[in-house]
Enzyme design. Structure first.
Site, PDB file in Angstrom:
ATOM      1  N   TYR A   1      -1.858  -0.361  10.177  1.00 48.79           N
ATOM      2  CA  TYR A   1      -1.601  -0.909   8.630  1.00 48.79           C
ATOM      3  C   TYR A   1      -0.637   0.040   7.917  1.00 48.79           C
ATOM      4  O   TYR A   1       0.216  -0.705   7.350  1.00 48.79           O
ATOM      5  CB  TYR A   1      -2.713  -0.349   8.059  1.00 48.79           C
TER       6      TYR A   1
ATOM      7  N   SER B   1       0.906  -1.098  -0.030  1.00 51.83           N
ATOM      8  CA  SER B   1      -0.244   0.138   0.122  1.00 51.83           C
ATOM      9  C   SER B   1       0.364   1.573  -0.138  1.00 51.83           C
ATOM     10  O   SER B   1       2.139   1.490   0.476  1.00 51.83           O
ATOM     11  CB  SER B   1      -0.987  -0.434   1.494  1.00 51.83           C
TER      12      SER B   1
END
Length: 274
Positions: free
Chosen positions: A193, A136
């Site tokens: 995350y 990501s």
């Protein structure tokens, strides 16, 4: 990974008339009973590779294979208890949840990938093997990380080591446990995350450097804001859209294949960030 502006890599979508792979080419996809993983299995099968679909749950994995068979496709199922799918317990815009969730996110997104990769390394054909980690852009430290000391460690690619990455992750977990993470310069959005993906990106970079010139490429791919169960169905595009671009990156022609890159999906365009 530097702050250089993303570039458009010179490659086109793989096509059957110019493909370098064959039925003997094996693609192992983790977390593949649903979401982007399942879509990647489907795309690889459509392109004629031998695909191994992995999942933690036997029932769900076999159901996924049956769904492919119903579409005239084929994949082999293998139960795998590590590196299966990415996880997050945050809603859009949220920061850290509880320590329990932080540990789960880090263990799944970073340590699961690391453990599986190191377990598979002895089995790779070092003349033509590829690792593509689904990551990501939230883990791009030059944009999201404000802790200058840690940034300096990550930016020193010549000396960066797996041990240093582990130390950074352990420091983050310690800061969360102590309740001090908000003042330590960690990413502010989807913090747990983002840190797990930051560690994954750095690990991929170290691995790419270690095996450069030895027939193993290691790259990262950000599929963008994709409609999956992790995003609660929110997103700008489907898992099939993300998989189409991910497959293009994974199947780059040998002459265009690099290592240590971070690829970002933007609509139907893939940008590379060195």
């Amino acid at each position: 990974m530097s702050s250089k502006e993303p570039e458009i890599p010179s490659f086109s979508s793989p096509c059957l008339s110019s493909r370098w792979w064959s039925k003997d080419t094996v693609a192992i996809v983790t977390g593949a009973n649903k979401g982007i993983g399942f879509a990647l299995v489907k795309r690889f099968a459509e392109l004629g590779l031998t695909v191994i679909l992995t999942a933690r749950d036997n029932g769900r994995g076999l159901e996924a294979v049956e769904a492919l068979v119903a579409q005239g496709l084929h994949a082999h199922f293998f139960r795998l208890d590590v590196n299966n799918a990415g996880v997050s317990f945050n809603e859009i815009g949220e920061d850290c949840a509880s320590m329990e969730h932080v540990e789960t996110v880090v263990n799944t997104n970073f340590y699961g990938t690391k453990l599986l990769t190191e377990s598979l390394l002895p089995f790779f054909r070092f003349s033509s093997s590829r690792v593509l980690n689904v990551s990501s852009r939230l883990g791009l430290f030059d944009q999201k990380l404000k802790n200058q000391k840690i940034k300096e460690i990550l930016e020193n690619e010549e000396r960066l080591s797996v041990e240093q990455i582990d130390s950074i992750v352990n420091l983050f977990l310690q800061n969360v446990k102590q309740g001090t993470w908000k003042t330590q310069g960690w990413p502010e959005a989807w913090t747990d995350y983002a840190v797990s993906k930051l560690a994954l990106n750095a690990y991929s970079k170290v691995l790419a450097k270690r095996y450069q010139g030895r027939g193993l490429s290691v790259n990262c791919f950000c599929p963008g804001f994709t409609q999956t169960s992790m995003t609660r169905g929110k997103g700008t595009h489907s898992a099939d859209d993300a998989a189409e671009i991910g497959a293009r990156v994974a199947l780059l022609p040998r002459e265009d294949l690099s290592t240590g890159k971070f690829y970002i999906a933007r609509s139907n365009v893939v940008c590379s960030k060195l």
